[in-house]
Design an enzyme around this catalytic site. Structure first.
Site, PDB file in Angstrom:
ATOM      1  N   ARG A 181       5.718  13.966   2.924  1.00  0.00           N
ATOM      2  CA  ARG A 181       5.985  12.548   2.690  1.00  0.00           C
ATOM      3  C   ARG A 181       7.484  12.271   2.817  1.00  0.00           C
ATOM      4  O   ARG A 181       7.892  11.247   3.375  1.00  0.00           O
ATOM      5  CB  ARG A 181       5.470  12.137   1.308  1.00  0.00           C
ATOM      6  CG  ARG A 181       3.950  12.120   1.209  1.00  0.00           C
ATOM      7  CD  ARG A 181       3.478  11.920  -0.221  1.00  0.00           C
ATOM      8  NE  ARG A 181       3.859  10.610  -0.751  1.00  0.00           N
ATOM      9  CZ  ARG A 181       3.668  10.239  -2.014  1.00  0.00           C
ATOM     10  NH1 ARG A 181       3.122  11.085  -2.882  1.00  0.00           N
ATOM     11  NH2 ARG A 181       4.024   9.032  -2.412  1.00  0.00           N
ATOM     12  N   CYS A 239      10.261   9.230  -6.738  1.00  0.00           N
ATOM     13  CA  CYS A 239       8.977   9.762  -6.273  1.00  0.00           C
ATOM     14  C   CYS A 239       8.244   8.624  -5.581  1.00  0.00           C
ATOM     15  O   CYS A 239       8.870   7.827  -4.886  1.00  0.00           O
ATOM     16  CB  CYS A 239       8.161  10.350  -7.425  1.00  0.00           C
ATOM     17  SG  CYS A 239       7.792   9.181  -8.751  1.00  0.00           S
TER      18      CYS A 239
END
Length: 281
Positions: A181, A239
């Protein structure tokens, strides 16, 4: 004598030994893991006398367009009182995935000025493996508490703070998402969210701090953080939506790194906001 935790992490045997301490409050902070297939079991079994801590509703600003946005000090105080939290409470929080969303609960309490709180290492899976008592999920009624919020502004960072950090290189920004990611080689679990990472940020997937749902040893955590940090600078954790960044904050706290903060909107806010810089690989 009122119970106090000496570490941000407690083991199952410690909790079992103190399970019926006068001022102990056990919180179940389980949420569904983003992008995962694991469903929570919060309506099935729980640690005896556990109280459900609803991160997504009662303890988030649900008016925000971004998930898990930190609530106001007043909202947090009111909701904490409703679940029986007092100024002299000793809180142990767990979740059903080992260590996942429990760290967010721990960080929220720290952010609102409450330090007598710890995460259960290994969470509910470790509790069950060790054969300690469980009960059917039930909503325990509690007397309204006297908890008082004392907002610690330095614990939280917002988009402008991160932009300032990029410009002046005053912090390390550590990203708890997976490397895929971070590098935009894997899709984001949220539909239509762009991939990549905040410029100058470093990849530190939260999974690197864990072994089978438990935190690695203090020595291992020390090595992980020191390998990323070449200078003494404050740390900003990010995050997907501010949940797993708190696992990095927990790990840092365990090894004595306290000059840390969490970017509350994290990648969801950053990638959704027009004209913000994004890097890939």
């Amino acid at each position: 004598m009122k119970l106090k935790v000496k570490s941000p992490l407690v083991v199952t045997s410690w909790l079992n030994h103190h399970l019926y301490a006068e001022n102990l409050v056990v919180l179940n902070g389980t949420i569904k893991k983003v992008g995962g297939n694991i469903e929570s079991n919060i309506e099935e079994k729980q640690i005896p006398n556990a109280i459900f801590f609803d991160i997504k509703k009662n303890f988030s600003d649900t008016s925000s367009e971004f998930p898990s946005t930190i609530p106001s000090a007043q909202q947090f105080q009111e909701e904490a009182r409703k679940i029986g939290i007092n100024q002299d409470s000793c809180i142990v929080v767990y979740d059903n995935l080992g260590i996942y969303s429990a760290a967010r609960v721990w960080w929220l309490f720290k952010t609102f000025g409450f330090d007598n709180v710890a995460v259960l290492d290994g969470g509910f899976p470790a509790w069950q493996i060790d054969g300690f008592p469980v009960e059917n999920e039930v909503s325990h009624s509690r007397v309204i508490g006297d908890f008082k919020s004392d907002y610690q502004a330095n614990n939280i960072r917002f988009t402008n703070d991160v932009l300032d950090s990029i410009a002046h290189k005053k912090n390390y920004i550590l990203d708890a998402r997976s490397a895929g990611r971070f590098n935009a080689t894997q899709p984001e679990p949220r539909i239509d969210l762009k991939g990549g990472h905040i410029p100058t940020s470093l990849s530190l997937p939260y999974t690197q701090l864990l072994v089978e749902g438990k935190m690695k040893t203090e020595e291992e955590l020390e090595d992980i953080f020191r390998s990323k940090l070449k200078k003494e600078k404050p740390l900003v954790f990010t995050c997907g939506s501010g949940i797993t960044a708190c696992i990095l904050a927990l790990g840092a706290n365990i090894v004595g790194i306290t000059n840390v903060s969490v970017y509350d909107g994290s990648w969801t806010e950053w990638a959704s906001t027009p004209n913000l810089p994004i890097e890939k690989k």
